[in-house]
Design a protein around this motif. Structure first.
Motif, PDB file in Angstrom:
ATOM      1  N   GLY A  85       0.798  -1.207   0.000  1.00  0.00           N
ATOM      2  CA  GLY A  85       0.000   0.000   0.000  1.00  0.00           C
ATOM      3  C   GLY A  85       0.837   1.265   0.000  1.00  0.00           C
ATOM      4  N   GLU A  86       0.109   2.372   0.039  1.00  0.00           N
ATOM      5  CA  GLU A  86       0.753   3.684   0.028  1.00  0.00           C
ATOM      6  C   GLU A  86      -0.094   4.643   0.846  1.00  0.00           C
ATOM      7  N   SER A  87       0.567   5.639   1.407  1.00  0.00           N
ATOM      8  CA  SER A  87      -0.152   6.672   2.150  1.00  0.00           C
ATOM      9  C   SER A  87       0.748   7.878   2.346  1.00  0.00           C
ATOM     10  N   VAL A  88       0.123   8.994   2.653  1.00  0.00           N
ATOM     11  CA  VAL A  88       0.842  10.246   2.898  1.00  0.00           C
ATOM     12  C   VAL A  88       0.575  10.651   4.346  1.00  0.00           C
ATOM     13  N   HIS A  89       1.650  11.040   5.051  1.00  0.00           N
ATOM     14  CA  HIS A  89       1.539  11.440   6.451  1.00  0.00           C
ATOM     15  C   HIS A  89       2.307  12.730   6.677  1.00  0.00           C
ATOM     16  N   LYS A  90       1.806  13.533   7.595  1.00  0.00           N
ATOM     17  CA  LYS A  90       2.459  14.793   7.950  1.00  0.00           C
ATOM     18  C   LYS A  90       3.748  14.527   8.718  1.00  0.00           C
ATOM     19  N   VAL A  91       4.747  15.374   8.472  1.00  0.00           N
ATOM     20  CA  VAL A  91       6.022  15.332   9.194  1.00  0.00           C
ATOM     21  C   VAL A  91       6.102  16.630   9.986  1.00  0.00           C
ATOM     22  N   ASP A  92       6.297  16.522  11.312  1.00  0.00           N
ATOM     23  CA  ASP A  92       6.375  17.747  12.102  1.00  0.00           C
ATOM     24  C   ASP A  92       7.788  18.327  12.065  1.00  0.00           C
ATOM     25  N   THR A  93       7.975  19.464  12.705  1.00  0.00           N
ATOM     26  CA  THR A  93       9.254  20.178  12.638  1.00  0.00           C
ATOM     27  C   THR A  93      10.399  19.411  13.304  1.00  0.00           C
TER      28      THR A  93
ATOM     29  N   GLU B 142      24.027   7.493  -4.020  1.00  0.00           N
ATOM     30  CA  GLU B 142      23.947   8.799  -4.681  1.00  0.00           C
ATOM     31  C   GLU B 142      22.689   8.947  -5.525  1.00  0.00           C
ATOM     32  N   THR B 143      22.210   7.844  -6.084  1.00  0.00           N
ATOM     33  CA  THR B 143      21.057   7.928  -6.977  1.00  0.00           C
ATOM     34  C   THR B 143      19.726   7.807  -6.244  1.00  0.00           C
ATOM     35  N   ARG B 144      19.744   7.544  -4.965  1.00  0.00           N
ATOM     36  CA  ARG B 144      18.498   7.360  -4.212  1.00  0.00           C
ATOM     37  C   ARG B 144      17.935   8.710  -3.768  1.00  0.00           C
ATOM     38  N   ASP B 145      16.651   8.868  -3.968  1.00  0.00           N
ATOM     39  CA  ASP B 145      15.995  10.052  -3.438  1.00  0.00           C
ATOM     40  C   ASP B 145      14.829   9.640  -2.541  1.00  0.00           C
ATOM     41  N   TYR B 146      15.034   8.545  -1.834  1.00  0.00           N
ATOM     42  CA  TYR B 146      14.065   8.020  -0.882  1.00  0.00           C
ATOM     43  C   TYR B 146      14.821   7.299   0.237  1.00  0.00           C
TER      44      TYR B 146
ATOM     45  N   SER C 193       9.597  12.097  -0.514  1.00  0.00           N
ATOM     46  CA  SER C 193       8.818  13.326  -0.575  1.00  0.00           C
ATOM     47  C   SER C 193       7.761  13.026  -1.643  1.00  0.00           C
ATOM     48  N   PRO C 194       6.528  13.467  -1.465  1.00  0.00           N
ATOM     49  CA  PRO C 194       5.494  13.159  -2.460  1.00  0.00           C
ATOM     50  C   PRO C 194       5.877  13.599  -3.877  1.00  0.00           C
ATOM     51  N   GLU C 195       6.551  14.729  -4.005  1.00  0.00           N
ATOM     52  CA  GLU C 195       6.937  15.237  -5.326  1.00  0.00           C
ATOM     53  C   GLU C 195       7.970  14.322  -5.992  1.00  0.00           C
ATOM     54  N   ALA C 196       8.950  13.858  -5.223  1.00  0.00           N
ATOM     55  CA  ALA C 196       9.982  12.976  -5.780  1.00  0.00           C
ATOM     56  C   ALA C 196       9.380  11.640  -6.189  1.00  0.00           C
ATOM     57  N   TYR C 197       8.438  11.137  -5.391  1.00  0.00           N
ATOM     58  CA  TYR C 197       7.803   9.865  -5.755  1.00  0.00           C
ATOM     59  C   TYR C 197       7.052  10.020  -7.080  1.00  0.00           C
TER      60      TYR C 197
ATOM     61  N   LEU D 261      12.553  16.153   2.292  1.00  0.00           N
ATOM     62  CA  LEU D 261      11.281  15.939   2.972  1.00  0.00           C
ATOM     63  C   LEU D 261      10.876  17.185   3.743  1.00  0.00           C
ATOM     64  N   ASN D 262       9.741  17.750   3.380  1.00  0.00           N
ATOM     65  CA  ASN D 262       9.195  18.940   4.047  1.00  0.00           C
ATOM     66  C   ASN D 262       7.697  18.784   4.183  1.00  0.00           C
ATOM     67  N   GLY D 263       7.218  18.720   5.398  1.00  0.00           N
ATOM     68  CA  GLY D 263       5.780  18.761   5.629  1.00  0.00           C
ATOM     69  C   GLY D 263       5.033  17.455   5.461  1.00  0.00           C
ATOM     70  N   GLU D 264       5.320  16.681   4.413  1.00  0.00           N
ATOM     71  CA  GLU D 264       4.618  15.418   4.181  1.00  0.00           C
ATOM     72  C   GLU D 264       5.587  14.353   3.715  1.00  0.00           C
ATOM     73  N   ALA D 265       5.268  13.101   4.085  1.00  0.00           N
ATOM     74  CA  ALA D 265       6.057  11.951   3.657  1.00  0.00           C
ATOM     75  C   ALA D 265       5.137  10.975   2.947  1.00  0.00           C
ATOM     76  N   PHE D 266       5.607  10.452   1.827  1.00  0.00           N
ATOM     77  CA  PHE D 266       4.876   9.441   1.068  1.00  0.00           C
ATOM     78  C   PHE D 266       5.462   8.079   1.423  1.00  0.00           C
ATOM     79  N   PHE D 267       4.620   7.182   1.947  1.00  0.00           N
ATOM     80  CA  PHE D 267       5.029   5.820   2.299  1.00  0.00           C
ATOM     81  C   PHE D 267       4.604   4.884   1.175  1.00  0.00           C
ATOM     82  N   ALA D 268       5.545   4.079   0.682  1.00  0.00           N
ATOM     83  CA  ALA D 268       5.262   3.118  -0.387  1.00  0.00           C
ATOM     84  C   ALA D 268       5.692   1.730   0.064  1.00  0.00           C
ATOM     85  N   GLY D 269       4.735   0.808   0.166  1.00  0.00           N
ATOM     86  CA  GLY D 269       5.059  -0.569   0.500  1.00  0.00           C
ATOM     87  C   GLY D 269       5.682  -1.252  -0.703  1.00  0.00           C
ATOM     88  N   THR D 270       6.765  -1.988  -0.470  1.00  0.00           N
ATOM     89  CA  THR D 270       7.453  -2.671  -1.572  1.00  0.00           C
ATOM     90  C   THR D 270       7.728  -4.137  -1.236  1.00  0.00           C
ATOM     91  N   GLY D 271       6.866  -4.741  -0.440  1.00  0.00           N
ATOM     92  CA  GLY D 271       7.055  -6.147  -0.078  1.00  0.00           C
ATOM     93  C   GLY D 271       7.866  -6.292   1.180  1.00  0.00           C
TER      94      GLY D 271
END
Length: 164
Positions: free
Chosen positions: A7-15, A51-55, A132-136, A115-125
């Motif tokens: 699954g996938e979901s978006v959650h808030k990240v606090d300061t 170096e190539t990872r953005d997650y 970051s939602p934009e990078a995903y 990562l600013n404000g929100e995090a996108f969680f992606a299940g991969t097994g």
């Protein structure tokens, strides 16, 4: 029974970098931690290197033990082993889920993936990723990596074909 992150979901990240983990993901972390008992917080390993990872890639304790076993079978001093050790040992953050079901992501990890404000969680097994939602969104449709050793690619490609 093997549990998987799905699954996938978006959650808030606090300061302070605190972010709630999806409830289903927490159950998988508990099942994949041989030291977990009711009342304790499950442990996990967050891999942030490459170096190539953005997650960020998050492993149960059982899953990271499988990776460690594969790395230990490679010849000592080989470029592949050194690259994998750097990724899975040096550029890793051992942590645990807190009492409220959250992760605390240090500033270094948040900055690495923007990562600013929100995090996108992606299940991969066997693992789950934090983006970051934009990078995903931008990553959808990217191609695969070359299997020959190349210091500019994600070293994870060298796990393909390794026996468990």
């Amino acid at each position: 029974m093997v549990r998987a992150f799905r699954g996938e979901s978006v959650h808030k990240v606090d300061t302070k970098g605190r972010v709630s983990i999806p409830a289903g993901f927490r159950r998988v972390l508990e099942a994949g931690d041989p030291n977990f008992t009711e009342g304790l917080n499950p442990e996990l390993v967050i891999v942030y290197g490459g170096e190539t990872r953005d997650y960020l890639e998050c492993f149960t304790m059982d899953s990271i033990a499988k990776i460690d076993a594969k790395i230990s079978r490679l010849p000592r001093g080989s470029k592949k082993r050194k690259a994998l050790q750097r990724l899975y040992h040096t550029h890793a953050h051992p942590t645990s889920v807190d009492e409220t079901g959250r992760l605390v992501l240090p500033a270094k990890l948040r900055e690495k993936i923007g990562l600013n404000g929100e995090a996108f969680f992606a299940g991969t097994g066997e693992t789950f990723e934090i983006w970051s939602p934009e990078a995903y969104d931008a990553s959808i449709g990217d191609g695969g990596e070359d299997e020959d050793f190349d210091p500019d690619v994600d070293p994870e490609v060298y796990l393909d074909g390794e026996e468990d």
